[in-house]
Scaffold this active site. Structure first.
Site, PDB file in Angstrom:
ATOM      1  N   ILE A 125      -5.069 -54.885  24.710  1.00 61.97           N
ATOM      2  CA  ILE A 125      -5.499 -55.934  25.632  1.00 61.97           C
ATOM      3  C   ILE A 125      -4.290 -56.807  25.922  1.00 61.97           C
ATOM      4  O   ILE A 125      -3.606 -57.256  25.002  1.00 61.97           O
ATOM      5  CB  ILE A 125      -6.685 -56.743  25.060  1.00 61.97           C
ATOM      6  CG1 ILE A 125      -7.178 -57.785  26.057  1.00 61.97           C
ATOM      7  CG2 ILE A 125      -6.338 -57.371  23.726  1.00 61.97           C
ATOM      8  CD1 ILE A 125      -8.525 -58.375  25.675  1.00 61.97           C
ATOM      9  N   VAL A 156      -2.731 -59.773  28.883  1.00 58.84           N
ATOM     10  CA  VAL A 156      -2.700 -60.567  30.107  1.00 58.84           C
ATOM     11  C   VAL A 156      -1.247 -60.657  30.539  1.00 58.84           C
ATOM     12  O   VAL A 156      -0.375 -60.970  29.728  1.00 58.84           O
ATOM     13  CB  VAL A 156      -3.302 -61.968  29.887  1.00 58.84           C
ATOM     14  CG1 VAL A 156      -3.155 -62.816  31.159  1.00 58.84           C
ATOM     15  CG2 VAL A 156      -4.769 -61.862  29.486  1.00 58.84           C
ATOM     16  N   HIS A 166      -7.955 -65.512  30.928  1.00 58.15           N
ATOM     17  CA  HIS A 166      -8.277 -64.156  31.385  1.00 58.15           C
ATOM     18  C   HIS A 166      -8.466 -63.195  30.210  1.00 58.15           C
ATOM     19  O   HIS A 166      -9.306 -62.283  30.287  1.00 58.15           O
ATOM     20  CB  HIS A 166      -7.186 -63.646  32.322  1.00 58.15           C
ATOM     21  CG  HIS A 166      -6.961 -64.514  33.520  1.00 58.15           C
ATOM     22  ND1 HIS A 166      -7.943 -64.752  34.465  1.00 58.15           N
ATOM     23  CD2 HIS A 166      -5.873 -65.235  33.922  1.00 58.15           C
ATOM     24  CE1 HIS A 166      -7.463 -65.552  35.397  1.00 58.15           C
ATOM     25  NE2 HIS A 166      -6.215 -65.873  35.082  1.00 58.15           N
ATOM     26  N   GLY A 167      -7.732 -63.379  29.133  1.00 63.38           N
ATOM     27  CA  GLY A 167      -7.917 -62.550  27.946  1.00 63.38           C
ATOM     28  C   GLY A 167      -9.297 -62.749  27.344  1.00 63.38           C
ATOM     29  O   GLY A 167      -9.950 -61.781  26.924  1.00 63.38           O
ATOM     30  N   GLU A 169      -8.258 -52.261  17.449  1.00 62.63           N
ATOM     31  CA  GLU A 169      -7.235 -51.548  16.703  1.00 62.63           C
ATOM     32  C   GLU A 169      -6.012 -52.437  16.471  1.00 62.63           C
ATOM     33  O   GLU A 169      -5.307 -52.795  17.400  1.00 62.63           O
ATOM     34  CB  GLU A 169      -6.823 -50.284  17.466  1.00 62.63           C
ATOM     35  CG  GLU A 169      -5.861 -49.384  16.719  1.00 62.63           C
ATOM     36  CD  GLU A 169      -5.579 -48.095  17.452  1.00 62.63           C
ATOM     37  OE1 GLU A 169      -4.622 -47.405  17.070  1.00 62.63           O
ATOM     38  OE2 GLU A 169      -6.309 -47.773  18.408  1.00 62.63           O
TER      39      GLU A 169
END
Length: 466
Positions: free
Chosen positions: A241, A243, A252-253, A276
């Site tokens: 993940i 941004v 936004h994250g 993970e």
């Protein structure tokens, strides 16, 4: 370990963090030396020592940090690596300048090849060709997300969409994002875009220009894997993940993470959500998001209230502290079923929820909380290993594998037992000091998350536990 100021400087020098690029959205920004500067650690790309060899005026060897000059300092430096990254098409263009090369004992580092290894096909060698990508691929992201499923719209322009990574155009976009991922996320590696179980969630911003055309900008992304869970369910495993730098710090994250959670909760065949190897910040964000969700989770409220009442009492026995502080298996399972939170993650949030339920001015309950936390951590870290104390290992010669053969036995000898007891005493003292440090670190994490959650609750008009 707490670093002092001098330690920080030495650690920073050792890491040799460098400004590697400027992110731009047009060739005009490039010409004006504008854009967003980004810091990364490039040691991993320049050999084991992170150095670049064979350049004059720097003793024939210079670090990646010394090779770089930011856009504002470019005119005052002759030696630099400057990388321009288009946030429109995610092509890259690199400029490597220096006074001269000297072929010393360690040769000359092939900087161009290193950059090519990082960026692959997205690296463009000519400036004019790079400038043309801004017009030629101005709708690159828009065209890819045009068929995407909208999962969440969280502002008038911003939304989260979902795509399959094994679709060729989507896989190509991801391949252009891989260099950014490798440079910004330590220890990251690309996922297999041919595996149909991988999905990518994109946070995008859609707007309409003066001519009526819809423009689309990528804000961030998350890769999600559908991991089989026996017998008939799946785990949503967040692989990555990120941004993008120009849009970080705007939530936004959190929106990406909340969207993944919402998809999991709505899916009957989803067992839970895992991440993970999350970074420290991602773990903090996850703790905040899950704690807020648990605040409104009805099945937990009675348990938190009961826990809070017990912590206000004095003179708790160690055994009682252990039993009372840990959440019951039933409530852990309730949270897993209702919110798709794993057992390990729930226990992290449980600590924060209990802390939030306490009166910060009540020193008795706060001290009881810390004691209970310490006792639980002691059990988790040390007591599970207590059964191996008193055991001895002796290597046994073996012509087939002398380093792989041993015998383990429990010592009953008085002399050995005496020596062992002294060792255990020393070990105990070390354990207590280690435990103290672990508790301090965990308490800081809990307070940090609790403060953030409390601030968000106040902003949203939500009342935390009393």
């Amino acid at each position: 370990m707490v670093l002092k100021k001098d330690d920080d400087a030495r650690s920073e020098k050792k890491r040799r963090r460098v400004n590697f690029s400027t992110i731009v959205s047009s060739h005009e920004e490039m010409d004006r030396s504008e854009g967003s500067g980004v810091q990364v650690d490039m040691n991993q790309f320049f050999g084991e020592d992170g150095k670049i060899y064979g350049y004059k005026d720097l003793k024939n060897k210079i670090t990646a940090r010394e090779m770089y000059a930011t856009a504002s300092k470019a005119k005052s430096r002759q030696d630099k690596i400057h990388i321009w990254l288009s946030i429109i098409s995610y092509h890259a263009y690199a400029v490597v300048t220096f006074e001269s090369k000297l072929d010393g004992s360690k040769g000359i580092t092939n900087v161009d090849q290193v950059l090519k290894n990082i960026f692959g096909e997205s690296l463009i060698s000519e400036k004019d060709d790079f400038a043309q990508t801004f017009s030629r691929e101005c709708h690159y992201v828009r065209d890819i997300v045009s068929t995407a499923e909208v999962l969440k719209k969280y502002s008038s322009e911003d939304e989260v969409v979902r795509l399959k990574l094994n679709e060729p155009p989507v896989g190509k976009l991801y391949s252009r994002l891989i260099p950014v991922l490798l440079l910004l996320v330590e220890g990251s590696s690309p996922v297999d875009t041919t595996d149909p179980r991988w999905e990518i969630y994109l946070a995008v911003r859609k707007s309409v220009d003066q001519s009526g055309d819809v423009d689309c900008v990528l804000l961030g992304f998350a890769t999600i894997y559908h991991f089989y869970h026996y017998p008939d369910a799946f785990r949503l495993r967040i692989g990555q993940i990120l941004v993008l730098p120009p849009y970080q710090g705007s939530g936004h994250g959190r929106q990406l993470l909340e969207t993944v959670n919402a998809v999991a909760v709505s899916g009957e065949d989803i067992y839970d959500v895992t991440i993970e190897e999350p970074s420290e910040y991602l773990q903090h964000l996850r703790d905040c998001v899950d704690t807020v969700n648990l605040l409104s989770f009805e099945p937990i409220k009675l348990f938190i209230s009961s826990m809070s009442s017990k912590l206000k009492q004095g003179g708790l026995m160690k055994k009682d502290q252990m039993v009372r502080f840990s959440p019951s298996a039933s409530i852990v399972e309730e949270a897993r079923k209702g919110l798709k939170i794993t057992k390990k993650q729930f226990r992290r949030c449980w600590d924060v929820l209990v802390y939030l339920s306490l009166d910060p001015n009540d020193s008795c309950s706060t001290e009881n909380f810390k004691t209970c936390l310490s006792n639980r951590l002691r059990s988790e870290i040390f007591e599970k290993d207590s059964d191996i104390r008193g055991k001895c290992v002796v290597d046994i010669p073996n012509k087939y594998g002398p380093e792989k053969t041993f015998v383990m036995f429990r010592s009953n000898s008085m002399g050995e037992a005496s020596t062992l007891s002294a060792d255990i005493a020393k070990s105990k003292a070390g354990e207590e000091e280690q435990l103290k440090q672990v508790v301090e670190v965990r308490m800081k994490e809990i307070v940090r998350v609790a403060d953030k959650v409390a601030a968000n609750c106040k902003k949203l008009g939500i009342q935390p536990f009393q």
